[in-house]
Design an enzyme around this catalytic site. Structure first.
Site, PDB file in Angstrom:
ATOM      1  N   TRP A 149       0.818  -1.222   0.000  1.00 20.32           N
ATOM      2  CA  TRP A 149       0.000   0.000   0.000  1.00 20.32           C
ATOM      3  C   TRP A 149       0.850   1.270   0.000  1.00 20.32           C
ATOM      4  CZ3 TRP A 149      -3.603  -1.845  -2.259  1.00 20.32           C
ATOM      5  CH2 TRP A 149      -4.307  -2.964  -1.858  1.00 20.32           C
ATOM      6  N   ASP A 221     -13.591  -9.443  15.041  1.00 19.78           N
ATOM      7  CA  ASP A 221     -13.638 -10.350  13.897  1.00 19.78           C
ATOM      8  C   ASP A 221     -14.784  -9.885  13.009  1.00 19.78           C
ATOM      9  OD1 ASP A 221     -14.245 -12.446  12.117  1.00 19.78           O
ATOM     10  OD2 ASP A 221     -13.659 -13.992  13.541  1.00 19.78           O
ATOM     11  N   PHE A 222     -14.493  -9.423  11.785  1.00 19.37           N
ATOM     12  CA  PHE A 222     -15.562  -8.815  10.978  1.00 19.37           C
ATOM     13  C   PHE A 222     -16.601  -9.818  10.491  1.00 19.37           C
ATOM     14  CE2 PHE A 222     -11.830  -8.491   7.830  1.00 19.37           C
ATOM     15  CZ  PHE A 222     -12.085  -9.720   7.215  1.00 19.37           C
ATOM     16  N   HIS A 240     -10.802 -11.571  -1.914  1.00 26.21           N
ATOM     17  CA  HIS A 240     -10.110 -12.607  -2.709  1.00 26.21           C
ATOM     18  C   HIS A 240      -9.642 -13.772  -1.845  1.00 26.21           C
ATOM     19  CE1 HIS A 240      -5.557 -11.493  -2.341  1.00 26.21           C
ATOM     20  NE2 HIS A 240      -6.182 -11.249  -1.210  1.00 26.21           N
ATOM     21  N   ASP A 241      -9.685 -13.620  -0.517  1.00 22.49           N
ATOM     22  CA  ASP A 241      -9.300 -14.710   0.382  1.00 22.49           C
ATOM     23  C   ASP A 241     -10.400 -15.746   0.585  1.00 22.49           C
ATOM     24  OD1 ASP A 241      -6.781 -13.640   0.943  1.00 22.49           O
ATOM     25  OD2 ASP A 241      -7.493 -12.518   2.690  1.00 22.49           O
ATOM     26  N   ASN A 287      -2.169 -18.382  -6.522  1.00 21.83           N
ATOM     27  CA  ASN A 287      -1.666 -18.180  -5.168  1.00 21.83           C
ATOM     28  C   ASN A 287      -2.788 -18.262  -4.144  1.00 21.83           C
ATOM     29  OD1 ASN A 287       0.566 -17.574  -3.370  1.00 21.83           O
ATOM     30  ND2 ASN A 287      -0.484 -15.635  -3.016  1.00 21.83           N
ATOM     31  N   GLN A 291      -2.888 -20.724  -0.896  1.00 23.01           N
ATOM     32  CA  GLN A 291      -2.791 -20.062   0.402  1.00 23.01           C
ATOM     33  C   GLN A 291      -4.120 -19.813   1.114  1.00 23.01           C
ATOM     34  OE1 GLN A 291       0.081 -16.517  -0.051  1.00 23.01           O
ATOM     35  NE2 GLN A 291       0.559 -17.503   1.874  1.00 23.01           N
TER      36      GLN A 291
END
Length: 332
Positions: A149, A221-222, A240-241, A287, A291
């Site tokens: 960032w 924790d959202f 994206h996770d 990736n 991951q």
């Protein structure tokens, strides 16, 4: 094969501190001087320096029959530890964490799931317990996000005019680097970083200081805890996770907490609508397979996730860099 060799050459040069030694010297050095400074064999150092020269990361100079080396401008800016645009921590994380997961890419493709258990011997049932499996690993990940960032943040927070949104909540705001980009670009806004308690603790210790007066923290924790009320929620490299189902669930929680007329800004690397590229994003999606639980998506796919949660008037902007922006609004 060549790409693998290039990446390992860069990883090793950074890990040994070759570029840092040359930056500190402020003058060209011989291979012998560099090998002594980094604690490596002369033969190995000579071969490494030759490869870095071929990669145009180092310059060579002839002096009294000796070959001397200096950093290129790009190496000094991006590959040393000290620069404000340094990618050093990102490279270290790639070398010591992502690389080990990619060793099991074949298994990931066969099984359709991430490979943390094989790579590190930890369960990935709770994804971020695996990612943050110790304080050292958590700080490495935060340094990775910080470097990203510092380089790309301004482009994504100015892709849309966010000045109407005075109260911003950066969900999963990690090191606070994107929050700092927001307060720099929009002097009238304040930003609340919402993240796990241990991430907030590390961010306060290492990244966000007392001088950052318009940045505050909210622990939680959202996926589970109440979200702070805000005009705009930022999800930067979060969706994206996760699977579509988890994404929609989170976006619905944001929609309920969001003020009427407010919105959500997604910062992601967008695939072309036909999936044909960009190559970098296609590789990022692999990736995500090794991951996480997620994937990279197209703008239309993110728009569909936003619509399923209730957001309307979805727009996206390409920055011309790696990361792009998608904005969804909550109707008044």
């Amino acid at each position: 094969m060549e790409g693998f060799l290039v990446s390992k050459t860069v990883f090793t040069s950074c890990e040994l501190g070759v570029f840092d030694v040359l930056l500190a010297a402020e003058c060209p050095l011989s291979a012998e001087e560099i090998s002594q400074a980094v604690g490596a064999s002369l033969d190995g150092t000579e071969r490494l320096l030759a490869a870095c020269t071929g990669l145009q990361l180092l310059n060579t100079h002839q002096e009294h029959g000796r070959v001397l080396y200096s950093n290129t401008d790009e190496a000094s800016v991006y590959l040393t530890r000290s620069g404000p645009l340094s990618l050093f921590q990102s490279i270290q994380y790639s070398s010591r964490t992502i690389y080990f997961c990619w060793h099991y890419l074949t298994d990931a493709v066969r099984e359709g799931r991430n490979q943390y258990e094989k790579a590190f011997g930890v369960s990935s049932k709770d994804l971020f317990e695996a990612l943050y499996r110790c304080d050292e690993e958590m700080v490495k990940f935060m340094q990775l996000m910080n470097s990203i960032w510092n380089i790309c943040g301004k482009d994504v927070v100015t892709a849309f005019d966010l000045s109407p949104f005075k109260l911003i909540c950066d969900l999963g705001g990690c090191s606070g680097a994107l929050a700092k980009q927001c307060t720099s670009a929009y002097p009238e806004c304040t930003v609340t970083i919402f993240d796990l308690p241990k991430v907030v603790r590390m961010s306060r210790e290492h990244f966000v200081g007392e001088a950052d007066l318009r940045i505050s923290f909210h622990q939680g924790d959202f996926f589970k805890d109440p979200l702070p009320e805000a005009d705009l929620y930022i999800l930067a490299r979060i969706l994206h996770d996760w699977t579509d189902e988890r994404c929609i669930g989170l976006l619905r929680r944001i929609y309920e907490a969001c003020k009427p007329g407010g919105g959500v800004l997604l910062v992601e690397a967008l695939l072309h609508e036909d999936g044909s590229g960009p190559l970098t994003v296609q590789l990022y999606s692999l990736n995500m397979l090794v991951q996480t639980e997620g994937r990279e998506r197209t703008a239309a796919q993110y728009a569909a996730l936003l619509a399923a949660a209730g957001f309307a008037n979805t727009q996206h902007r390409l920055t011309g860099k790696i990361y792009d922006a998608v904005l969804g609004l909550k109707e008044t």
